[in-house]
Design an enzyme around this catalytic site. Structure first.
Site, PDB file in Angstrom:
ATOM      1  N   LYS A 159       0.874  -1.165   0.000  1.00  0.00           N
ATOM      2  CA  LYS A 159       0.000   0.000   0.000  1.00  0.00           C
ATOM      3  C   LYS A 159       0.919   1.225   0.000  1.00  0.00           C
ATOM      4  O   LYS A 159       2.065   1.144   0.449  1.00  0.00           O
ATOM      5  CB  LYS A 159      -0.854   0.042   1.260  1.00  0.00           C
ATOM      6  CG  LYS A 159      -1.762  -1.159   1.453  1.00  0.00           C
ATOM      7  CD  LYS A 159      -2.598  -0.921   2.686  1.00  0.00           C
ATOM      8  CE  LYS A 159      -3.367  -2.160   3.083  1.00  0.00           C
ATOM      9  NZ  LYS A 159      -4.169  -1.943   4.278  1.00  0.00           N
ATOM     10  N   HIS A 178       1.644   6.733   2.966  1.00  0.00           N
ATOM     11  CA  HIS A 178       0.958   8.029   2.821  1.00  0.00           C
ATOM     12  C   HIS A 178       1.248   8.929   4.015  1.00  0.00           C
ATOM     13  O   HIS A 178       1.949   8.524   4.946  1.00  0.00           O
ATOM     14  CB  HIS A 178      -0.534   7.827   2.609  1.00  0.00           C
ATOM     15  CG  HIS A 178      -1.217   7.162   3.748  1.00  0.00           C
ATOM     16  ND1 HIS A 178      -1.406   7.779   4.947  1.00  0.00           N
ATOM     17  CD2 HIS A 178      -1.754   5.926   3.860  1.00  0.00           C
ATOM     18  CE1 HIS A 178      -2.039   6.960   5.755  1.00  0.00           C
ATOM     19  NE2 HIS A 178      -2.251   5.827   5.131  1.00  0.00           N
ATOM     20  N   HIS A 208       1.328   7.926   7.720  1.00  0.00           N
ATOM     21  CA  HIS A 208       2.503   7.293   8.320  1.00  0.00           C
ATOM     22  C   HIS A 208       3.614   8.297   8.600  1.00  0.00           C
ATOM     23  O   HIS A 208       4.539   8.016   9.341  1.00  0.00           O
ATOM     24  CB  HIS A 208       3.047   6.187   7.399  1.00  0.00           C
ATOM     25  CG  HIS A 208       2.200   4.959   7.423  1.00  0.00           C
ATOM     26  ND1 HIS A 208       1.532   4.493   6.318  1.00  0.00           N
ATOM     27  CD2 HIS A 208       1.889   4.120   8.441  1.00  0.00           C
ATOM     28  CE1 HIS A 208       0.855   3.413   6.655  1.00  0.00           C
ATOM     29  NE2 HIS A 208       1.052   3.156   7.926  1.00  0.00           N
TER      30      HIS A 208
HETATM   31  N1  ARG Z   1       1.227  -1.256  10.127  1.00  0.00           N
HETATM   32  C1  ARG Z   1       0.314  -0.731  11.091  1.00  0.00           C
HETATM   33  C2  ARG Z   1      -0.596   0.296  10.422  1.00  0.00           C
HETATM   34  O1  ARG Z   1      -0.206   0.957   9.506  1.00  0.00           O
HETATM   35  C3  ARG Z   1       1.000  -0.084  12.266  1.00  0.00           C
HETATM   36  C4  ARG Z   1       1.825  -1.009  13.123  1.00  0.00           C
HETATM   37  C5  ARG Z   1       2.170  -0.407  14.430  1.00  0.00           C
HETATM   38  N2  ARG Z   1       2.948  -1.231  15.291  1.00  0.00           N
HETATM   39  C6  ARG Z   1       2.533  -2.291  15.965  1.00  0.00           C
HETATM   40  N3  ARG Z   1       3.370  -2.942  16.711  1.00  0.00           N
HETATM   41  N4  ARG Z   1       1.276  -2.678  15.905  1.00  0.00           N
HETATM   42  O2  ARG Z   1      -1.710   0.463  10.864  1.00  0.00           O
END
Ligand code: ARG
Length: 569
Positions: A127, A130, A133
């Site tokens: 993805k 964006h 993040h």
């Molecule tokens: N990849 C996830 C998202 O974009 C965030 C991950 C954050 N870290 C974790 N340990 N859950 O929503």
């Protein structure tokens, strides 16, 4: 340096017979320096001393032993003691400390021997990366650097979203449409276009979802060809992120993401089972969290697969074992608040040592709002972070072109200014607030912005360059720094280390961003009110040294936020 707060607390303790450590915690920094350098709120003692706060304040003022080297005067205002410290001592202390520590001024070893794991950025591969993040990357990156500066051992973890149905979608999409996009020359955006198109068409053609599921199943079952494609997509996505990370000055010590834990969840699931914590609910295996007033935490879905929370539990135990953390911070959007509450509560149920569970902290932040509304990857109305940073750089270049057409390395400077503007904009308000994205505001060289702080810092550099020297500390007479502007600046410089401590206490880099704006504004006022280079030697040296100190702290402060400062702009 003299710890004024500590000294004041010690003397108040003498008078009141209370614990000086506790008293020190009560001491505040007044919102405006007319009210003193420190304020002591006497109502905190009203209960214990059984007296009205103004009476307590008067009592203390009458009986306190004042060391004139430390405290200049004390005033009673209502229930408060306003305390003014000796500015000469303060100035001497700050100057000597800067001379001794140089660009390490403000650092400490308060965190020595402590490990802080910071989970940040964590984009979802396949993805687009964006600007949602961006917040995690920038907030986490600042915390990473600030903890380090305070002597902690920070560990940056990029918990990549590199596993899941989105890969099924991309891979199914590639098989269907690979000839319709330019995979050969622009693989990354072709992948993204495929993902976006898949989501759109899926709405009309539900059979596409089955295709995606089938592809993902193949991946999970270890089908070689599918696995290779996954690996390839992951690799080029990471290469693509690296460009952005380089611009943002972000650093990670580990990229172990969801895929890494994919085959490491069994022990956690077994442990939950053994401890009788798993319970069946509508075909799924869940941990009941009613005791905590939360919906159950799903561990195994009704389809028999593990899920986000399962992976977070596995990674939590792994981080505990690998890094023996004192704090584990998760810099993730506020919309995942419940998820982390559930994971942390489940960790407690698992009986994990309190040393670890007490250190778990979700550090949430608000959404980024574009003028078109909330951003969504799936719908396609997204701005890619890379494009956004490039736009910031372009816009900065235009401004520089207007303001300073003869500047050397305009490209490099535009990069620092454009990226700095975006980072600073992200960090200048409390993280929990939604961020509105507005070019005019963030690139305003006169607002409370990154370019403004950079600009003032550049001004200090130019002035030192023009002077041709930085005075020797032995040649600086602090009594020459007696004007209001200089005194304000020195007090602010003194508070640098405390400001950084406050950032880590609240996991709030905006405290540093605002501090830097204040220091820049104070210097700007000093610069307008006080001549420097045309003064007699003693005044000139003192003011140059002040300028050098401001430069040191502004530059370090910006660097800690991930922002570089050019020599000219
Ligand atoms: N990849 C996830 C998202 O974009 C965030 C991950 C954050 N870290 C974790 N340990 N859950 O929503």
């Amino acid at each position: 340096m003299v710890n004024f707060k500590q000294e004041i607390a010690k003397e108040i303790a003498e008078v009141t017979n209370l614990d000086s450590k506790e008293l020190e915690n009560y001491i505040e920094i007044p919102p405006n320096s007319d009210l003193g350098d420190y304020a002591f709120p006497c109502f905190k003692l009203a209960k214990e001393l059984r007296k009205a706060p103004p009476m307590i304040a008067n009592d203390i003022k009458e009986n306190i032993k004042i060391d004139e080297k430390i405290i200049e005067k004390i005033e009673v205002v209502g229930g408060y003691l306003n305390i003014y410290v000796n500015k000469q001592t303060l100035a001497k202390e700050v100057l000597e400390d800067v001379a001794k520590n140089k660009e390490k001024y403000g650092s400490s070893d308060i965190g020595k021997g402590k490990n802080v794991v910071i989970d940040y950025s964590a984009p979802n591969i396949a993805k687009p990366f964006h600007i949602g993040h961006l917040r995690s990357t920038v907030i986490g990156g600042a915390l990473y650097k600030i903890y380090n500066f305070l002597g902690y051992n920070s560990v940056g973890i990029n918990f990549l979203g590199d596993w899941g149905l989105q890969f099924g979608k991309v891979m199914a999409g590639i098989k269907l449409w690979k000839d319709e996009y330019d995979f050969k020359n622009d693989e990354m955006s072709s992948i993204l276009k495929t993902y976006i198109r898949f989501n759109k068409e899926e709405k009309e053609k539900p059979e596409l979802t089955d295709l995606a599921r089938a592809e993902f199943k193949k991946l999970e079952d270890g089908d070689q060809e599918t696995y290779k494609l996954w690996e390839h997509i992951r690799k080029i996505s990471l290469e693509n992120y690296e460009k952005t990370y380089k611009l943002l000055n972000s650093k990670f010590d580990s990229y172990n993401g969801e895929a890494y834990y994919n085959d490491k969840m069994e022990p956690v699931v077994e442990e939950l089972k053994e401890k009788g914590l798993l319970k069946e609910s509508q075909g799924a295996q869940v941990v009941d969290l009613e005791k905590y007033n939360m919906p159950p935490c799903i561990i195994i879905t009704s389809a028999g697969t593990t899920i986000y929370a399962t992976r977070d539990l596995a990674s939590l135990e792994d981080r505990m074992n690998t890094y023996n953390f004192d704090k584990a911070i998760y810099v993730v959007g506020n919309e995942q608040a419940l998820h982390f509450k559930q994971v942390f509560a489940t960790a407690k149920y698992l009986g994990i040592d309190e040393k670890y569970t007490n250190g778990l902290k979700h550090v949430p932040f608000g959404m980024v709002q574009l003028k078109t509304g909330k951003m969504s990857t799936r719908e396609g109305n997204i701005i890619k972070l890379e494009d956004l940073l490039n736009e910031a750089i372009e816009k900065s270049k235009k401004i520089i072109e207007e303001k300073n057409p003869n500047l050397e390395n305009k490209e490099e400077v535009a990069k620092m200014v454009g990226v700095g503007a975006v980072i600073f904009n992200d960090l200048s308000n409390n993280r929990i607030k939604d961020e509105i994205f507005d070019w005019d505001i963030m690139l305003n060289f006169n607002g409370e912005t990154g370019p403004y702080v950079q600009y003032i810092c550049v001004r200090t550099k130019s002035l030192l360059e023009k002077a041709g020297y930085i005075p020797n500390i032995q040649d600086v007479d602090v009594s020459k720094l007696n004007d209001e502007d200089s005194k304000n600046i020195i007090t602010t410089l003194y508070n640098f280390n405390q400001t950084l401590n406050n950032v880590t206490e609240k996991e709030e880099p905006s405290i540093l961003a605002r501090y830097l704006v204040t220091l820049a504004e104070q210097y700007s006022s000093f610069y307008n009110n006080c001549h420097i280079l045309d003064q007699e030697k003693e005044i000139k040296d003192a003011r140059l040294y002040l300028t050098y100190m401001v430069k040191t702290v502004l530059e370090k402060g910006l660097n800690l936020l991930g922002i570089k400062v050019p020599n000219k702009m």
